[in-house]
Design a protein around this motif. Structure first.
Motif, PDB file in Angstrom:
ATOM      1  N   SER A 436       0.815  -1.217   0.000  1.00 52.26           N
ATOM      2  CA  SER A 436       0.000   0.000   0.000  1.00 52.26           C
ATOM      3  C   SER A 436       0.848   1.266   0.000  1.00 52.26           C
ATOM      4  O   SER A 436       0.334   2.367  -0.203  1.00 52.26           O
ATOM      5  N   LEU A 437       2.158   1.087   0.226  1.00 49.35           N
ATOM      6  CA  LEU A 437       3.042   2.247   0.343  1.00 49.35           C
ATOM      7  C   LEU A 437       3.682   2.573  -0.994  1.00 49.35           C
ATOM      8  O   LEU A 437       4.152   1.687  -1.710  1.00 49.35           O
ATOM      9  N   PHE A 598      11.769   7.666   5.633  1.00 48.57           N
ATOM     10  CA  PHE A 598      10.885   7.162   6.686  1.00 48.57           C
ATOM     11  C   PHE A 598       9.468   7.172   6.133  1.00 48.57           C
ATOM     12  O   PHE A 598       9.200   7.773   5.084  1.00 48.57           O
ATOM     13  N   GLY A 599       8.563   6.512   6.825  1.00 49.74           N
ATOM     14  CA  GLY A 599       7.193   6.426   6.345  1.00 49.74           C
ATOM     15  C   GLY A 599       6.375   7.641   6.731  1.00 49.74           C
ATOM     16  O   GLY A 599       6.778   8.451   7.581  1.00 49.74           O
ATOM     17  N   PRO A 600       5.194   7.805   6.114  1.00 52.99           N
ATOM     18  CA  PRO A 600       4.286   8.883   6.513  1.00 52.99           C
ATOM     19  C   PRO A 600       3.858   8.666   7.962  1.00 52.99           C
ATOM     20  O   PRO A 600       3.738   7.523   8.419  1.00 52.99           O
ATOM     21  N   VAL A 601       3.625   9.759   8.692  1.00 54.50           N
ATOM     22  CA  VAL A 601       3.204   9.596  10.090  1.00 54.50           C
ATOM     23  C   VAL A 601       1.686   9.505  10.216  1.00 54.50           C
ATOM     24  O   VAL A 601       1.171   9.139  11.270  1.00 54.50           O
ATOM     25  N   VAL A 602       0.975   9.843   9.139  1.00 51.46           N
ATOM     26  CA  VAL A 602      -0.482   9.680   9.099  1.00 51.46           C
ATOM     27  C   VAL A 602      -0.846   9.049   7.764  1.00 51.46           C
ATOM     28  O   VAL A 602      -0.101   9.145   6.790  1.00 51.46           O
ATOM     29  N   GLN A 603      -2.000   8.387   7.717  1.00 45.84           N
ATOM     30  CA  GLN A 603      -2.398   7.648   6.519  1.00 45.84           C
ATOM     31  C   GLN A 603      -2.483   8.534   5.278  1.00 45.84           C
ATOM     32  O   GLN A 603      -2.147   8.109   4.179  1.00 45.84           O
ATOM     33  N   TYR A 624       0.850   6.679   1.183  1.00 44.35           N
ATOM     34  CA  TYR A 624      -0.022   5.520   0.985  1.00 44.35           C
ATOM     35  C   TYR A 624      -0.848   5.732  -0.280  1.00 44.35           C
ATOM     36  O   TYR A 624      -1.514   6.757  -0.444  1.00 44.35           O
ATOM     37  N   LYS A 625      -0.796   4.737  -1.161  1.00 43.86           N
ATOM     38  CA  LYS A 625      -1.371   4.881  -2.496  1.00 43.86           C
ATOM     39  C   LYS A 625      -2.852   5.235  -2.476  1.00 43.86           C
ATOM     40  O   LYS A 625      -3.329   5.984  -3.327  1.00 43.86           O
ATOM     41  N   SER A 626      -3.586   4.680  -1.517  1.00 43.61           N
ATOM     42  CA  SER A 626      -5.035   4.907  -1.492  1.00 43.61           C
ATOM     43  C   SER A 626      -5.407   6.286  -0.954  1.00 43.61           C
ATOM     44  O   SER A 626      -6.568   6.686  -1.033  1.00 43.61           O
ATOM     45  N   HIS A 627      -4.428   7.022  -0.421  1.00 41.45           N
ATOM     46  CA  HIS A 627      -4.721   8.319   0.183  1.00 41.45           C
ATOM     47  C   HIS A 627      -4.063   9.492  -0.531  1.00 41.45           C
ATOM     48  O   HIS A 627      -4.609  10.595  -0.551  1.00 41.45           O
ATOM     49  N   ARG A 628      -2.866   9.268  -1.082  1.00 38.94           N
ATOM     50  CA  ARG A 628      -2.136  10.355  -1.731  1.00 38.94           C
ATOM     51  C   ARG A 628      -1.481   9.873  -3.013  1.00 38.94           C
ATOM     52  O   ARG A 628      -1.101   8.704  -3.137  1.00 38.94           O
ATOM     53  N   ASN A 629      -1.317  10.793  -3.956  1.00 39.73           N
ATOM     54  CA  ASN A 629      -0.645  10.516  -5.220  1.00 39.73           C
ATOM     55  C   ASN A 629       0.791  11.016  -5.113  1.00 39.73           C
ATOM     56  O   ASN A 629       1.085  12.182  -5.378  1.00 39.73           O
ATOM     57  N   GLY A 630       1.690  10.131  -4.688  1.00 37.72           N
ATOM     58  CA  GLY A 630       3.068  10.516  -4.460  1.00 37.72           C
ATOM     59  C   GLY A 630       3.798  10.929  -5.713  1.00 37.72           C
ATOM     60  O   GLY A 630       4.613  11.858  -5.693  1.00 37.72           O
ATOM     61  N   ARG A 631       3.531  10.266  -6.822  1.00 38.67           N
ATOM     62  CA  ARG A 631       4.182  10.616  -8.076  1.00 38.67           C
ATOM     63  C   ARG A 631       3.792  12.024  -8.497  1.00 38.67           C
ATOM     64  O   ARG A 631       4.636  12.821  -8.924  1.00 38.67           O
ATOM     65  N   GLU A 632       2.519  12.353  -8.353  1.00 39.20           N
ATOM     66  CA  GLU A 632       2.048  13.686  -8.705  1.00 39.20           C
ATOM     67  C   GLU A 632       2.670  14.738  -7.784  1.00 39.20           C
ATOM     68  O   GLU A 632       3.056  15.821  -8.239  1.00 39.20           O
ATOM     69  N   PHE A 633       2.796  14.411  -6.494  1.00 38.54           N
ATOM     70  CA  PHE A 633       3.407  15.360  -5.571  1.00 38.54           C
ATOM     71  C   PHE A 633       4.852  15.650  -5.961  1.00 38.54           C
ATOM     72  O   PHE A 633       5.293  16.809  -5.951  1.00 38.54           O
TER      73      PHE A 633
END
Length: 656
Positions: A436-437, A598-603, A624-633
């Motif tokens: 999910s990460l 390190f990982g996100p501290v919130v979902q 987390y893929k279901s909550h944020r678009n990391g590639r877009e960020f």
């Protein structure tokens, strides 16, 4: 934000020409200033004035809240300042005055870490990845492992014999990192030595966390974990293909074994051609802490106490991996080092030294016992020594004269069906989390440390401004942002939160994104300089213990432990919101560092490990893929730095 002083002096040698049984081999350093010389005179972490904390809190809330919500938060804060706040402040001061050996934040902060039940990987354990050795031959897995272990043991022995040079932050190293400084401060009595160092504009740092580096393990227990330490152990925990080994590295007298001996012992582990472990027990350390505590108790009940003691008491964990890194696409390796598939790790150890097949090395460390100060010091010391003065070389012959089978032994566990099922469940649970990460990496060379220096602007403020602008580009709003800042200048200091989202950064982001009536580059540059100036002040305040987050945390803890009804400030939704850090950021500055993460501290957040080098800036972004678009960020982040670079390049540098 954590920045440490220069790497300390080590002896230089191209080959080990001295006797490896000598003290020169046993100890990395022999400090002129006693290691704990400054400890007694370190100032205590101050409890900020209540009105200043409320003022700083409101300033951090201002860019995040609409006017109506801000008015409610201000009303709650004003009421707190005149009602519950003074009573809690008095209780906090009373407790602090009874515990002058430590800081007001130390006990509740340890407690917070040890009580959290979430799994350690991703949620807590960070990663520091080391630069490669510039000499290809020294990146051989066996060679680099042996050199890193020897330097680690030399660091440990110097630490335990109190021969490490004290950690000091030099504001101007050319004037204070000198023979005169060491002479004068070493002659000063301990009770005033810190203040003598201040006269040189040098700031000694707390070294109380260093004891947690070696021979330590976080042991899971229901409700709250505990930290176990053993100062007598002589072995490492080594994990290879999911199999766990105990490898003796110190002799009976506590001396580091010969380089050729250690080379032979690690080769033995690497050459052990057993199949990949069918039931890799290390996977259990990826579980929820209560779940793992119950499983571990059952492991002890069925005859594995000795095996667990061998693991818990090991000096540290050494993970020998089979992966290789692609410098153009480092994300798979960073993922492996940060959390991996869990089969070749023991996440509970104070730290794990990981070395891959191609010599890629890194540190994954458990966070409850301490922060990045001690780990980064150790990290950069061993890197520098293995690069400048390694003890084993491509032509070093292996030689192990020991006839005892105990120097290298595979740790075997008695496993019943309950444990085997628990390992499968842990693997499935861990896989679902890591699947999910998302992780993305930005390397941008349009801005770097040298450019910022020429432009007379803070590199850290530029990087943080980029995070604010990127999120605004992506979501058209501003969110709570956390930047870690060390308070190690105080006795038993931990960290303080620096809040990089300010009214100034909000105004800049809105202005640079505005399509109608755009501002000139000089006008935007003036706004950018305002952001940088405020950022610098907030950083200074945080480092001096004058933030608001830890103080409010301590006041809330007083209410909870004294059965006082929760004050209105802490019941305000805005308080919960500002502690839900969507952007959690941390930077480490070291020539040894390839990447940190390190990982996100919130979902629904981003975890951003970043650093700015002489030639580029870099960020490792997790989400987390279901909550944020990391590639877009990350795409927005690149666009943000391009916009910032245009302003820097096209504006007039302000005169100083």
């Amino acid at each position: 934000m954590l920045r440490l002083p220069r790497s300390l002096i080590v002896c230089h040698r191209t080959k080990s020409t001295h006797s490896v049984s000598s003290d020169e081999y046993q100890y990395m350093q022999r400090t002129r200033i006693p290691m704990l010389h400054f400890q007694a005179s370190l100032p205590r972490l101050p409890i900020p004035k209540l009105d200043k904390t409320c003022e700083r809190y409101l300033a951090a809330q201002k860019p995040l809240l609409i006017d109506e919500a801000y008015r409610k938060t201000k009303d709650n804060t004003d009421r707190f300042l005149t009602t519950d706040g003074p009573k809690l402040q008095q209780l906090l001061k009373q407790k602090d005055s009874k515990n002058k050996h430590t800081s007001y934040i130390s006990e509740p902060w340890f407690d917070m870490y040890l009580r959290d039940r979430v799994p350690l990987p991703i949620n807590y354990n960070p990663l520091l990845m080391m630069n490669h050795d510039p000499r290809p031959a020294y990146n051989d897995q066996l060679l680099r492992t042996t050199n890193l272990v020897i330097s680690s043991l030399r660091f440990m022995k110097s630490l335990r014999s109190q021969l490490l040079e004290p950690e000091v932050f030099h504001l101007n190293p050319a004037k204070s990192d000198t023979h005169a400084f060491r002479t004068v401060t070493s002659l000063a009595p301990s009770l005033i030595s810190t203040y003598v160092a201040y006269a040189f504009k040098a700031f000694p740092l707390d070294m109380s966390q260093y004891q947690g580096l070696f021979g330590a393990t976080r042991i899971p227990e229901t409700g709250k974990d505990r930290i176990y330490r053993n100062v007598k152990s002589r072995h490492l925990l080594v994990i290879r293909n999911g199999h766990i080994y105990s490898v003796t590295v110190l002799d009976q007298a506590g001396n580091i074994e010969q380089p050729a001996t250690l080379l032979a012992r690690f080769k033995h582990v690497l050459d052990d051609n057993v199949p990949i472990a069918e039931n890799p027990i290390g996977l259990l350390t990826t579980e929820n802490r209560d779940t793992w505590a119950k499983i571990r108790y059952h492991l002890s009940e069925i005859g594995n106490e000795k095996a667990l003691r061998e693991i818990d008491s090991a000096l540290f964990c050494l993970c020998l991996d089979d992966g290789t890194i692609n410098p153009e696409h480092p994300i798979p390796t960073i993922k492996d080092f940060l959390f991996g598939n869990g089969t070749n790790r023991w996440f509970d150890k104070s730290f794990s030294l990981i070395v891959s097949k191609d010599g890629t090395a890194g540190i994954n460390f458990e966070h409850s016992w301490g922060d990045g100060v001690a780990v980064l010091r150790y990290f950069q010391e061993i890197y520098k020594e293995t690069i400048a003065a390694p003890f084993v070389h491509p032509d070093t012959l292996q030689k192990d004269t020991s006839r005892s089978v105990d120097v290298i032994k595979r740790i075997e566990f008695n496993l019943d069906d309950r444990i085997k099922d628990a390992i499968i469940a842990a693997q499935n649970h861990h896989n679902s989390i890591i699947d999910s990460l998302d992780m993305n990496y930005l390397k941008y060379d349009g801005i770097n440390k040298n450019i910022c220096k020429k432009q007379r602007i803070s590199p850290d403020s530029i990087m943080q401004l980029g995070f604010q602008l990127a999120f605004y580009k992506q979501h058209s709003k501003f969110v709570p942002t956390y930047e870690s800042c060390s308070t190690a200048a105080f006795r038993h200091g931990r960290t303080e939160t620096m809040r990089p989202c300010t009214v100034a950064t909000k105004e800049f982001c809105e202005a640079i994104e505005r399509k109608s009536n755009p501002l000139s580059s000089n006008e935007l540059r003036a706004m950018m300089d305002k952001c940088s100036s405020l950022h610098g002040q907030l950083t200074k305040d945080a480092a001096m213990g004058q933030g608001f987050d830890r103080h409010l945390f301590g006041l809330r803890h007083m209410a909870e432990t004294n059965d006082i009804p929760m004050p209105c400030l802490f019941q305000d939704p805005a308080y919960a919101a500002i502690n839900h850090n969507i952007l959690s950021t941390s930077t480490l500055s070291s020539p040894a560092l390839l990447a940190g993460g390190f990982g996100p501290v919130v979902q629904d957040g981003y975890g951003i490990g970043y650093n700015i080098q002489d030639g580029f800036l870099g960020s490792v972004v997790t989400s987390y893929k279901s909550h944020r678009n990391g590639r877009e960020f990350v795409d927005c982040l690149r666009s943000a730095y391009e916009d910032i670079a245009k302003v820097l390049n096209n504006s007039t540098i302000p005169s100083k």
